[in-house]
Write a protein that holds these residues in place. Structure first.
Motif, mmCIF file in Angstrom:
data_model
loop_
_atom_site.group_PDB
_atom_site.id
_atom_site.type_symbol
_atom_site.label_atom_id
_atom_site.label_comp_id
_atom_site.label_asym_id
_atom_site.label_seq_id
_atom_site.Cartn_x
_atom_site.Cartn_y
_atom_site.Cartn_z
ATOM 1 N N VAL A 183 -45.273 4.778 -25.189
ATOM 2 C CA VAL A 183 -45.895 5.991 -25.743
ATOM 3 C C VAL A 183 -45.099 7.223 -25.320
ATOM 4 O O VAL A 183 -44.820 8.113 -26.142
ATOM 5 N N ILE A 184 -44.730 7.286 -24.053
ATOM 6 C CA ILE A 184 -43.967 8.435 -23.544
ATOM 7 C C ILE A 184 -42.613 8.521 -24.259
ATOM 8 O O ILE A 184 -42.164 9.605 -24.672
ATOM 9 N N ALA A 185 -41.947 7.356 -24.434
ATOM 10 C CA ALA A 185 -40.658 7.322 -25.125
ATOM 11 C C ALA A 185 -40.797 7.798 -26.573
ATOM 12 O O ALA A 185 -39.946 8.550 -27.087
ATOM 13 N N ALA A 186 -41.882 7.364 -27.208
ATOM 14 C CA ALA A 186 -42.121 7.770 -28.600
ATOM 15 C C ALA A 186 -42.348 9.272 -28.699
ATOM 16 O O ALA A 186 -41.849 9.933 -29.625
ATOM 17 N N VAL A 187 -43.096 9.815 -27.729
ATOM 18 C CA VAL A 187 -43.359 11.256 -27.723
ATOM 19 C C VAL A 187 -42.063 12.040 -27.504
ATOM 20 O O VAL A 187 -41.790 13.052 -28.188
ATOM 21 N N ILE A 188 -41.236 11.554 -26.554
ATOM 22 C CA ILE A 188 -39.947 12.217 -26.289
ATOM 23 C C ILE A 188 -39.051 12.168 -27.520
ATOM 24 O O ILE A 188 -38.411 13.166 -27.902
ATOM 25 N N LEU A 189 -39.011 10.986 -28.172
ATOM 26 C CA LEU A 189 -38.210 10.836 -29.389
ATOM 27 C C LEU A 189 -38.685 11.778 -30.480
ATOM 28 O O LEU A 189 -37.873 12.411 -31.186
ATOM 29 N N LEU A 190 -40.017 11.880 -30.612
ATOM 30 C CA LEU A 190 -40.582 12.778 -31.612
ATOM 31 C C LEU A 190 -40.226 14.230 -31.318
ATOM 32 O O LEU A 190 -39.864 15.006 -32.232
ATOM 33 N N LEU A 191 -40.264 14.624 -30.032
ATOM 34 C CA LEU A 191 -39.910 15.990 -29.636
ATOM 35 C C LEU A 191 -38.429 16.279 -29.905
ATOM 36 O O LEU A 191 -38.067 17.346 -30.426
ATOM 37 N N LEU A 192 -37.559 15.312 -29.560
ATOM 38 C CA LEU A 192 -36.127 15.487 -29.786
ATOM 39 C C LEU A 192 -35.808 15.599 -31.276
ATOM 40 O O LEU A 192 -34.978 16.418 -31.700
ATOM 41 N N THR A 193 -36.488 14.771 -32.075
ATOM 42 C CA THR A 193 -36.300 14.819 -33.531
ATOM 43 C C THR A 193 -36.732 16.177 -34.080
ATOM 44 O O THR A 193 -36.055 16.779 -34.929
ATOM 45 N N SER A 194 -37.871 16.666 -33.565
ATOM 46 C CA SER A 194 -38.371 17.975 -34.016
ATOM 47 C C SER A 194 -37.403 19.086 -33.635
ATOM 48 O O SER A 194 -37.110 20.000 -34.425
ATOM 49 N N ILE A 195 -36.859 19.009 -32.389
ATOM 50 C CA ILE A 195 -35.900 20.016 -31.926
ATOM 51 C C ILE A 195 -34.639 19.984 -32.781
ATOM 52 O O ILE A 195 -34.106 21.038 -33.178
ATOM 53 N N GLN A 196 -34.176 18.762 -33.088
ATOM 54 C CA GLN A 196 -32.973 18.620 -33.901
ATOM 55 C C GLN A 196 -33.194 19.206 -35.294
ATOM 56 O O GLN A 196 -32.327 19.876 -35.853
ATOM 57 N N THR A 197 -34.381 18.955 -35.844
ATOM 58 C CA THR A 197 -34.711 19.477 -37.179
ATOM 59 C C THR A 197 -34.734 21.008 -37.158
ATOM 60 O O THR A 197 -34.188 21.665 -38.058
#
Length: 426
Positions: A407-421
């Motif tokens: 769950v933590i990894a998924a949240v971090i991935l989602l945050l990184l994707t959002s930042i990249q976008t």
């Protein structure tokens, strides 16, 4: 002529009615007076379990002389013989001692005992000494002999310990205590019983044989022993809850099950109190005293419940049965108790049906239900959506370390994707 005939017939009818009235009056006069001190009852048919009556040993007058119980009578007399060999008090003195208390003993039973005086006195002595000797042999193994079948056959002792606690198998405690003290007055061996009392050996036997079925706090057996009428009464007195009776009326009997409480985020833990009835709820934690269910548990509980009702005690045990029946509805509820170390591994599969079967004989009093405050707090806790959301999140997504990492990894991935976008847009 007809008038004389009718007059004669009327006289015969009146005479017959007078005779019938005299017979009925005689029956009324011979009724056993129900003394206020009566405390030993027959269990009503509606509250009997599948094996309501003794199958091995009869104690007291209710089942005395039954053919199927006569095999144990010889062993009782062997125990009496052993007991008399240690004391200089003559058997006639014991019988005379009981004779002087016969009326008091009979008044302890809630119905007329149809035994003659001699038979009644002999029965009391044999049965009382049998219990004393049984407890003595359990307390002091050196009192056992090679002829002692009960001590050598463990299955006999296991079955017998449950029959000693049947409501219909009771003798008043005062006569057991007094006979033991009388025997102590003149012993063949000096100070043979001096170091212990009947209370000592009884409480030792209870702790060794009953503690697993009915958790009782330390020293409560000794504290309540002097005011107990008999052994079932002693159990009831020891089960009085430590917390005060709730002053809140029970408004809604829809008590959540353990599964529902778990889904709402309630945590479970073994009670800090050893008293079976001390169920508490505070700050999201439900405390239930540790217990284990065995094959004979229902039989024991049913006798305690019947005595509480018939002797008009406050319905603490009755309310406990009702509360547990609602909390433990399914095997999943029982599983939660095992997982949280609240229930021992006895007959766990019988746990849900145990309280359901017992609850059929219980009566709920909304105005003074013992756990009404606990129920109100549980219901209020379950109604708050935040508790359920938090529990769902924890149980579904943070129930194991690997799930938490995912769950933590998924949240971090989602945050990184959002930042990249966002960076790409900028």
């Amino acid at each position: 002529m007809d008038a004389r005939k009718h007059e004669h017939e009327g006289y015969d009818v009146l005479t017959d009615m007078e005779k019938l009235a005299d017979a009925l009056s005689g029956e009324l006069e011979s009724l056993h007076p129900l003394a206020r001190e009566c405390s030993i009852y027959r269990v009503p048919e509606t509250t009997r379990c599948s094996n309501p009556t003794p199958r091995i040993v009869s104690i007291g007058p209710f089942h005395h002389g039954k053919e199927e119980l006569k095999a144990m009578e010889e062993h009782k007399k062997r125990y009496l013989k052993c007991f008399l060999q240690r004391t200089k008090v003559r058997i006639a003195s014991f019988l005379g001692f009981i004779k002087a208390r016969e009326a008091e003993l009979r008044n302890c039973y809630a119905e007329t005992i149809h035994l003659g005086s001699d038979e009644f006195i002999k029965m009391v002595l044999v049965d009382a000494v049998f219990l004393i000797e049984l407890f003595l042999k359990f307390y002091q193994p050196n009192f056992r002999t090679d002829e002692d079948l009960i001590s050598r056959k463990s299955f006999l002792h296991v079955d017998m310990k449950h029959e000693i606690l049947l409501l219909e198998n009771q003798l008043p405690l005062f006569i057991l205590n007094d006979l033991f003290n009388l025997a102590k007055t003149t012993m063949f061996e000096t100070n043979l019983y001096e170091e212990f009392s009947f209370m000592t050996i009884s409480c030792f036997w209870f702790r060794g044989n009953i503690a697993g079925y009915l958790p009782i706090q330390e020293n409560l057996l000794e504290i309540n022993f002097s005011r107990a009428k008999h052994f079932v009464d002693l159990l009831i007195l020891c089960l009085q809850p430590s917390q005060s009776h709730s002053d809140i009326a029970l408004k809604d009997v829809n008590i959540p099950s353990l599964k529902e409480l778990h889904q709402a985020g309630v945590k479970f833990k073994p009670g800090s109190s050893k008293n079976l009835l001390d169920i508490k709820f505070n700050e999201g934690i439900l405390e239930i005293p540790f217990l284990t269910v065995y094959g004979a548990t229902e039989r024991l509980y049913r006798n305690v419940l019947a005595f509480e009702m018939m002797h008009c005690y406050t319905s603490y045990f009755n309310d406990h049965i009702i509360m547990m029946d609602y909390l433990v509805n399914t095997p999943k509820d029982a599983e939660l108790l095992v997982q949280n170390e609240i229930m021992g591994l006895g007959y766990t599969e019988a746990f849900p049906t145990l309280f359901h079967n017992l609850d059929n004989g219980c009566i709920i009093n909304y105005s003074c239900f013992q756990y009404s405050g606990v129920v109100a707090d549980l219901q209020a806790y379950c109604k708050l959506p935040w508790h359920k959301w938090k529990a769902t999140l924890k149980q579904n997504y943070f129930n194991t370390p690997w799930a938490s990492i995912s769950v933590i990894a998924a949240v971090i991935l989602l945050l990184l994707t959002s930042i990249q976008t966002v960076c790409s847009l900028i």
